[in-house]
Design a protein around this motif. Structure first.
Motif, PDB file in Angstrom:
ATOM      1  N   ALA A 120       0.832  -1.200   0.000  1.00 31.85           N
ATOM      2  CA  ALA A 120       0.000   0.000   0.000  1.00 31.85           C
ATOM      3  C   ALA A 120       0.869   1.254   0.000  1.00 31.85           C
ATOM      4  CB  ALA A 120      -0.924  -0.007   1.216  1.00 31.85           C
ATOM      5  N   ILE A 121       1.946   1.216   0.758  1.00 29.20           N
ATOM      6  CA  ILE A 121       2.872   2.351   0.791  1.00 29.20           C
ATOM      7  C   ILE A 121       3.519   2.546  -0.576  1.00 29.20           C
ATOM      8  CG2 ILE A 121       5.041   3.178   1.783  1.00 29.20           C
ATOM      9  CD1 ILE A 121       4.212   1.678   4.373  1.00 29.20           C
ATOM     10  N   ALA A 122       3.945   1.438  -1.193  1.00 26.42           N
ATOM     11  CA  ALA A 122       4.560   1.520  -2.523  1.00 26.42           C
ATOM     12  C   ALA A 122       3.572   2.051  -3.551  1.00 26.42           C
ATOM     13  CB  ALA A 122       5.076   0.146  -2.941  1.00 26.42           C
ATOM     14  N   TRP A 123       2.306   1.640  -3.444  1.00 23.35           N
ATOM     15  CA  TRP A 123       1.281   2.125  -4.384  1.00 23.35           C
ATOM     16  C   TRP A 123       1.135   3.639  -4.250  1.00 23.35           C
ATOM     17  CZ3 TRP A 123      -3.203   4.851  -4.122  1.00 23.35           C
ATOM     18  CH2 TRP A 123      -4.026   4.827  -5.255  1.00 23.35           C
ATOM     19  N   CYS A 124       1.069   4.128  -3.037  1.00 25.50           N
ATOM     20  CA  CYS A 124       0.937   5.573  -2.821  1.00 25.50           C
ATOM     21  C   CYS A 124       2.133   6.335  -3.393  1.00 25.50           C
ATOM     22  CB  CYS A 124       0.779   5.873  -1.337  1.00 25.50           C
ATOM     23  SG  CYS A 124      -0.831   5.413  -0.651  1.00 25.50           S
ATOM     24  N   GLU A 125       3.301   5.762  -3.270  1.00 26.56           N
ATOM     25  CA  GLU A 125       4.486   6.409  -3.826  1.00 26.56           C
ATOM     26  C   GLU A 125       4.435   6.427  -5.347  1.00 26.56           C
ATOM     27  OE1 GLU A 125       7.636   4.138  -2.133  1.00 26.56           O
ATOM     28  OE2 GLU A 125       7.596   5.204  -0.204  1.00 26.56           O
ATOM     29  N   GLU A 126       3.980   5.337  -5.935  1.00 25.59           N
ATOM     30  CA  GLU A 126       3.927   5.271  -7.398  1.00 25.59           C
ATOM     31  C   GLU A 126       2.935   6.267  -7.978  1.00 25.59           C
ATOM     32  OE1 GLU A 126       3.088   2.036 -10.982  1.00 25.59           O
ATOM     33  OE2 GLU A 126       3.708   1.331  -9.002  1.00 25.59           O
ATOM     34  N   PHE A 127       1.833   6.495  -7.269  1.00 20.97           N
ATOM     35  CA  PHE A 127       0.793   7.379  -7.788  1.00 20.97           C
ATOM     36  C   PHE A 127       0.746   8.711  -7.046  1.00 20.97           C
ATOM     37  CE2 PHE A 127      -0.387   3.084  -8.968  1.00 20.97           C
ATOM     38  CZ  PHE A 127      -0.603   3.247 -10.332  1.00 20.97           C
ATOM     39  N   ALA A 128       1.872   9.108  -6.486  1.00 24.20           N
ATOM     40  CA  ALA A 128       1.934  10.343  -5.710  1.00 24.20           C
ATOM     41  C   ALA A 128       1.617  11.580  -6.539  1.00 24.20           C
ATOM     42  CB  ALA A 128       3.316  10.487  -5.070  1.00 24.20           C
ATOM     43  N   ASP A 129       1.825  11.494  -7.870  1.00 31.66           N
ATOM     44  CA  ASP A 129       1.567  12.664  -8.714  1.00 31.66           C
ATOM     45  C   ASP A 129       0.160  12.659  -9.300  1.00 31.66           C
ATOM     46  OD1 ASP A 129       1.954  10.486 -10.369  1.00 31.66           O
ATOM     47  OD2 ASP A 129       3.153  11.584 -11.852  1.00 31.66           O
ATOM     48  N   ALA A 130      -0.722  11.774  -8.801  1.00 32.94           N
ATOM     49  CA  ALA A 130      -2.113  11.771  -9.248  1.00 32.94           C
ATOM     50  C   ALA A 130      -2.791  13.066  -8.825  1.00 32.94           C
ATOM     51  CB  ALA A 130      -2.847  10.565  -8.663  1.00 32.94           C
ATOM     52  N   PRO A 131      -3.871  13.463  -9.512  1.00 29.46           N
ATOM     53  CA  PRO A 131      -4.522  14.745  -9.204  1.00 29.46           C
ATOM     54  C   PRO A 131      -4.892  14.927  -7.737  1.00 29.46           C
ATOM     55  CG  PRO A 131      -5.361  13.867 -11.259  1.00 29.46           C
ATOM     56  CD  PRO A 131      -4.469  12.806 -10.689  1.00 29.46           C
ATOM     57  N   SER A 132      -5.398  13.872  -7.102  1.00 28.73           N
ATOM     58  CA  SER A 132      -5.684  13.920  -5.670  1.00 28.73           C
ATOM     59  C   SER A 132      -4.694  13.006  -4.953  1.00 28.73           C
ATOM     60  CB  SER A 132      -7.118  13.466  -5.380  1.00 28.73           C
ATOM     61  OG  SER A 132      -8.052  14.375  -5.915  1.00 28.73           O
ATOM     62  N   LYS A 133      -3.990  13.511  -3.996  1.00 29.42           N
ATOM     63  CA  LYS A 133      -2.931  12.743  -3.344  1.00 29.42           C
ATOM     64  C   LYS A 133      -3.500  11.456  -2.738  1.00 29.42           C
ATOM     65  CE  LYS A 133       0.755  13.084   0.092  1.00 29.42           C
ATOM     66  NZ  LYS A 133       1.767  12.573  -0.850  1.00 29.42           N
ATOM     67  N   PRO A 134      -3.014  10.294  -3.166  1.00 28.35           N
ATOM     68  CA  PRO A 134      -3.517   9.028  -2.624  1.00 28.35           C
ATOM     69  C   PRO A 134      -3.040   8.796  -1.195  1.00 28.35           C
ATOM     70  CG  PRO A 134      -1.711   8.617  -4.132  1.00 28.35           C
ATOM     71  CD  PRO A 134      -1.991  10.081  -4.199  1.00 28.35           C
ATOM     72  N   ARG A 135      -3.825   8.003  -0.470  1.00 26.88           N
ATOM     73  CA  ARG A 135      -3.513   7.703   0.921  1.00 26.88           C
ATOM     74  C   ARG A 135      -3.623   6.202   1.147  1.00 26.88           C
ATOM     75  NH1 ARG A 135      -7.307   8.854   3.979  1.00 26.88           N
ATOM     76  NH2 ARG A 135      -6.109   9.132   5.928  1.00 26.88           N
ATOM     77  N   HIS A 136      -3.032   5.733   2.226  1.00 30.26           N
ATOM     78  CA  HIS A 136      -3.204   4.338   2.627  1.00 30.26           C
ATOM     79  C   HIS A 136      -3.630   4.301   4.080  1.00 30.26           C
ATOM     80  CE1 HIS A 136       0.592   4.076   4.979  1.00 30.26           C
ATOM     81  NE2 HIS A 136       1.044   4.929   4.088  1.00 30.26           N
ATOM     82  N   ALA A 137      -4.309   3.227   4.456  1.00 30.12           N
ATOM     83  CA  ALA A 137      -4.825   3.099   5.811  1.00 30.12           C
ATOM     84  C   ALA A 137      -4.413   1.757   6.391  1.00 30.12           C
ATOM     85  CB  ALA A 137      -6.345   3.239   5.809  1.00 30.12           C
ATOM     86  N   ALA A 138      -4.426   1.683   7.715  1.00 28.65           N
ATOM     87  CA  ALA A 138      -3.962   0.488   8.412  1.00 28.65           C
ATOM     88  C   ALA A 138      -5.017  -0.604   8.488  1.00 28.65           C
ATOM     89  CB  ALA A 138      -3.502   0.853   9.818  1.00 28.65           C
ATOM     90  N   THR A 139      -6.286  -0.219   8.354  1.00 24.06           N
ATOM     91  CA  THR A 139      -7.372  -1.200   8.414  1.00 24.06           C
ATOM     92  C   THR A 139      -8.406  -0.863   7.353  1.00 24.06           C
ATOM     93  OG1 THR A 139      -8.757   0.064   9.948  1.00 24.06           O
ATOM     94  CG2 THR A 139      -7.073  -1.394  10.919  1.00 24.06           C
TER      95      THR A 139
END
Length: 306
Positions: free
Chosen positions: A51-70
């Motif tokens: 999930a962390i890697a996904w957020c890093e890969e798509f960090a330049d998307a129009p809305s900043k992606p986030r990840h959650a623990a649950t």
């Protein structure tokens, strides 16, 4: 543009706050298309590092992606929640319970399940969702990893019309076709029909190629010829030549196909269908597993014949 997703023209729809649960081979690029389409995406994955890697890969998307623990944290404030996990038990684990998605969804929110699961679990979760004032759509997909990466999946849906219509414009970020086929469970049943067809086609293609090779034919040339006639199919055009070459390190894994065919055969016992060919091909896939081909593409059926 990240390597996992090829460029495409997204259908215009107002950005939504959404969640995506499960970042496997299919879910990872599907969630990426949602982010690229401008939606505010929060993801959850059992292995947090992905999930962390996904957020890093798509960090330049129009809305900043986030990840959650649950799952519960991921769905907070999301009007649409998408899910793509492994099986019935995996699905229940992210949906139910104190930290499950249903515990965190607001009344009226829509849960769209892209897992290939049983029609039974779809009906179970639909009933639970309704009891909590939520909406649920079973929406398995076809098109494989390439379809997910290219945003060209076919989505088969079961559920209520209003829930389907609410989700449809957002689903089109990663789908070329999406159809409501009936009440909840209909999507899963349609996916079973899809897998029955694929199993039979691949076994026929495997036998045809093995026969042609034993007859000393140039099978790549033969496949080019017959693909212009009545034998044409997606499997022939996309898997025929790799079968000739003995290449199977890609695509839809044998383990996944056996899981899907297990669901098919279970449902067939319930509704009284006779599926002799499907049952036989399922056994053939068992042979491939014994050969060490658990993660080979489903076209590896031909290895039994060599």
């Amino acid at each position: 543009m990240p390597s996992s997703i090829q460029a495409r023209n997204y259908d215009s729809t107002a950005p939504r706050k959404v969640a995506f649960l499960g970042l496997g081979v299919m879910g990872y690029p599907m969630a990426g298309h949602l982010a690229r389409a401008g939606h505010a995406v929060t993801v959850y994955n059992r292995t947090a590092a992905k999930a962390i890697a996904w957020c890093e890969e798509f960090a330049d998307a129009p809305s900043k992606p986030r990840h959650a623990a649950t799952p519960r944290e991921a769905v907070a404030g999301a009007g649409l929640v998408f899910c793509c996990v492994g099986n019935d038990d995996d699905l229940r684990s992210v949906v139910l319970g104190e930290q499950g998605a249903f515990a965190g969804m607001a009344p009226g929110a829509v849960f769209v399940d892209h897992t290939t699961a049983s029609a039974e679990v779809a009906r179970e979760l639909y009933a639970q969702a309704r009891a909590q004032g939520l909406q649920f759509v079973d929406a398995p997909v076809s098109g494989g990893q390439a379809g997910a990466q290219n945003g060209q999946l076919t989505v088969m849906c079961g559920g209520d019309q209003a829930a389907y219509e609410a989700a449809l414009p957002v689903i089109l970020a990663y789908a070329r076709a999406c159809t409501l086929l009936g009440p909840v469970g209909s999507g899963q049943l349609a996916k079973m029909v899809n897998q029955i067809c694929i199993a039979g086609i691949l076994q026929g293609l495997a036998e045809a190629i093995a026969f042609g090779q034993n007859a000393q034919l140039d099978m790549k040339q033969v496949l080019d010829v017959i693909s212009k006639g009545a034998a044409q199919s997606w499997q022939l055009e996309n898997r025929g030549k790799t079968m000739v070459d003995g290449k199977f390190d890609f695509g839809f894994a044998v383990d996944w196909m056996r899981k899907d065919l297990g669901l098919v055969l279970q449902e067939a016992r319930r509704n009284g269908s006779r599926l002799p060919l499907t049952a036989l091909v399922d056994q053939f896939y068992g042979d491939v597993q014994k050969m060490g081909g658990n993660r080979w593409d489903t076209s590896s059926l031909i290895q039994r014949l060599r």
